[in-house]
Design a protein around this motif. Structure first.
Motif, mmCIF file in Angstrom:
data_model
loop_
_atom_site.group_PDB
_atom_site.id
_atom_site.type_symbol
_atom_site.label_atom_id
_atom_site.label_comp_id
_atom_site.label_asym_id
_atom_site.label_seq_id
_atom_site.Cartn_x
_atom_site.Cartn_y
_atom_site.Cartn_z
ATOM 1 N N GLY A 1 0.815 -1.207 0.000
ATOM 2 C CA GLY A 1 0.000 0.000 0.000
ATOM 3 C C GLY A 1 0.850 1.259 0.000
ATOM 4 N N ARG A 2 2.043 1.160 -0.558
ATOM 5 C CA ARG A 2 2.990 2.277 -0.576
ATOM 6 C C ARG A 2 3.986 2.041 -1.694
ATOM 7 N NH1 ARG A 2 8.016 1.256 3.322
ATOM 8 N NH2 ARG A 2 8.934 2.030 1.401
ATOM 9 N N PRO A 20 11.298 7.696 0.698
ATOM 10 C CA PRO A 20 12.169 8.392 1.655
ATOM 11 C C PRO A 20 11.400 9.059 2.788
ATOM 12 C CG PRO A 20 11.941 9.666 -0.363
ATOM 13 C CD PRO A 20 11.257 8.357 -0.607
ATOM 14 N N ASN A 21 10.071 9.131 2.664
ATOM 15 C CA ASN A 21 9.270 9.798 3.698
ATOM 16 C C ASN A 21 8.863 8.876 4.840
ATOM 17 O OD1 ASN A 21 9.203 12.297 2.262
ATOM 18 N ND2 ASN A 21 7.656 11.421 0.890
ATOM 19 N N VAL A 22 9.173 7.579 4.694
ATOM 20 C CA VAL A 22 8.852 6.645 5.778
ATOM 21 C C VAL A 22 9.725 6.982 6.990
ATOM 22 C CG1 VAL A 22 8.945 4.227 6.494
ATOM 23 C CG2 VAL A 22 8.114 4.817 4.224
ATOM 24 N N ASN A 36 10.628 5.320 9.712
ATOM 25 C CA ASN A 36 11.618 4.314 10.103
ATOM 26 C C ASN A 36 12.526 4.033 8.904
ATOM 27 O OD1 ASN A 36 13.061 2.024 10.833
ATOM 28 N ND2 ASN A 36 11.331 1.114 11.942
ATOM 29 N N SER A 37 13.803 4.410 9.003
ATOM 30 C CA SER A 37 14.726 4.306 7.859
ATOM 31 C C SER A 37 14.882 2.863 7.371
ATOM 32 C CB SER A 37 16.097 4.879 8.211
ATOM 33 O OG SER A 37 16.655 4.173 9.309
ATOM 34 N N SER A 38 14.713 1.875 8.266
ATOM 35 C CA SER A 38 14.859 0.477 7.867
ATOM 36 C C SER A 38 13.709 0.038 6.946
ATOM 37 C CB SER A 38 14.904 -0.438 9.094
ATOM 38 O OG SER A 38 13.646 -0.439 9.756
ATOM 39 N N GLN A 39 12.632 0.840 6.910
ATOM 40 C CA GLN A 39 11.478 0.506 6.076
ATOM 41 C C GLN A 39 11.433 1.326 4.787
ATOM 42 O OE1 GLN A 39 7.743 0.481 8.239
ATOM 43 N NE2 GLN A 39 8.715 -0.252 10.097
ATOM 44 N N ASN A 40 12.474 2.130 4.523
ATOM 45 C CA ASN A 40 12.485 2.974 3.326
ATOM 46 C C ASN A 40 12.303 2.163 2.061
ATOM 47 O OD1 ASN A 40 12.796 5.253 4.799
ATOM 48 N ND2 ASN A 40 14.923 5.644 4.270
ATOM 49 N N TYR A 41 12.984 0.999 2.005
ATOM 50 C CA TYR A 41 12.896 0.156 0.817
ATOM 51 C C TYR A 41 12.067 -1.060 1.179
ATOM 52 C CZ TYR A 41 14.195 -2.135 -3.531
ATOM 53 O OH TYR A 41 14.151 -2.746 -4.761
ATOM 54 N N TYR A 42 10.799 -1.060 0.766
ATOM 55 C CA TYR A 42 9.832 -2.053 1.202
ATOM 56 C C TYR A 42 10.205 -3.495 0.868
ATOM 57 C CZ TYR A 42 5.382 -4.410 1.973
ATOM 58 O OH TYR A 42 4.402 -5.275 2.405
ATOM 59 N N PRO A 43 10.699 -3.804 -0.356
ATOM 60 C CA PRO A 43 11.039 -5.209 -0.651
ATOM 61 C C PRO A 43 12.035 -5.805 0.339
ATOM 62 C CG PRO A 43 10.973 -3.943 -2.677
ATOM 63 C CD PRO A 43 10.860 -2.953 -1.548
#
Length: 329
Positions: free
Chosen positions: A218-219, A224-226, A228-235
């Motif tokens: 759903g994103r 880069p706006n997430v 939590n930096s660990s979740q920046n790249y969803y895959p």
């Protein structure tokens, strides 16, 4: 061509009349602008794409149009007609009242149920597979992304944007580098470097995998706006969560079964080497199967630890949002 049931040919003056002098613009991209129009008699609503910078000559354009015009599949937008008059080129498509998929998967206000998302994913996969296998010529899209999936009044998904698609003999697995096109964030690695394999129908599989992960999350995959930096790249983030669940570790997320299924299939599709990805027909089988029979794929290259981020990673992550403004106009 029209006698064989192909698309109708329109004069430029017809296009002006159908669009009401280009009154209602639906969107714009690198190919040109799309306008809403009405065909008479019958008051049939259509979407007319005015192409700019069309590189092929008139005969090549009409030849491609005749091939694309013979496509009839419930999950592919139908080409109704075209215009090729001097330097003017236009494509007339059926109109999709619910717009593009990105309007829904990136908005909490227009979210779908997991069953609906699974159904939409299956429809998209069938449409792409038809382009790869169901026509006289293999049609490689090269720009599969949420913006190019349109929804009809019943939210049936239809693969769109063939203004730049490429046609190849089905037995030809090798595609020239000159075919490269697409949107950063969805482009298969082999489109950037041949060291990852040859450009082929598996390049569309990669793009579909990125789309599938965005549907599940759903994103946008790179955001880069997430906070939590660990979740920046969803895959990368979702791969780690799925591995944690597989080995029995307590996970901070509670994933719906269908969400997990879409993610696992998406991760299979984005394997870095093209020969490690499934075909679209295999993807359809996976989407129709029970999640319990799906195995976790190997870790995709882009999911490696931060200390091993490659130049190609940086290319994807830093450029992910390049096309978004254009798409949202």
């Amino acid at each position: 061509m029209q006698q064989l049931g192909g698309p109708s040919r329109y004069a430029y003056t017809d296009i002006i009349a159908i669009t009401g002098h280009f009154r209602d613009r639906l969107g714009q991209g690198g190919y040109g602008s799309v306008y809403k129009g009405i065909l008479f008699p019958g008051n049939i609503h259509v979407a007319i794409k005015m192409l700019i910078n069309s590189k092929c000559n008139g005969e090549e354009f009409i030849s491609e149009v005749s091939t694309i015009g013979r496509i009839h599949h419930v999950n592919v937008v139908r080409l109704i007609g075209f215009c090729s008059e001097e330097t003017r080129r236009a494509l007339v498509y059926e109109y999709m009242p619910n717009g593009s998929l990105d309007r829904y998967i990136f908005s909490s206000e227009k979210s779908f149920s997991w069953d609906m998302l699974n159904m939409i994913a299956l429809g998209i996969a069938r449409g792409i597979n038809y382009l790869h296998q169901g026509c006289d010529m293999q049609i490689l899209h090269f720009d599969i992304k949420p913006h190019n999936i349109l929804l009809d009044r019943n939210f049936v998904p239809k693969v769109a944007d063939f203004g730049l698609a490429k046609l190849y003999p089905r037995d030809n697995s090798f595609v020239p580098l000159s075919a490269m096109r697409g949107t950063v964030g969805y482009i298969a690695p082999e489109m950037v470097s041949r060291s990852f394999g040859v450009i082929s129908s598996k390049s569309d599989v990669y793009s579909f995998g990125m789309l599938l992960l965005e549907m599940a999350g759903g994103r946008r995959n790179a955001d880069p706006n997430v906070t939590n930096s660990s979740q920046n790249y969803y895959p990368s983030w979702v791969y780690d969560r799925l591995i944690e669940q597989q080995v029995g570790e307590i996970s901070v997320i509670n994933m719906h079964e269908l969400e997990k299924k879409l993610c696992i299939i998406g991760l299979w599709c984005i394997q870095m080497k093209s020969h490690d990805r499934p075909t679209m027909s295999e993807v359809i089988e996976m989407l129709q199967s029970d999640i319990n029979v799906l195995e976790m794929p190997s870790r995709p290259f882009f999911c490696d630890g931060q200390e091993q981020v490659s130049a190609l990673d940086s290319y994807y992550l830093s450029s992910q949002l390049d096309d978004i403004e254009e798409d949202d106009e």
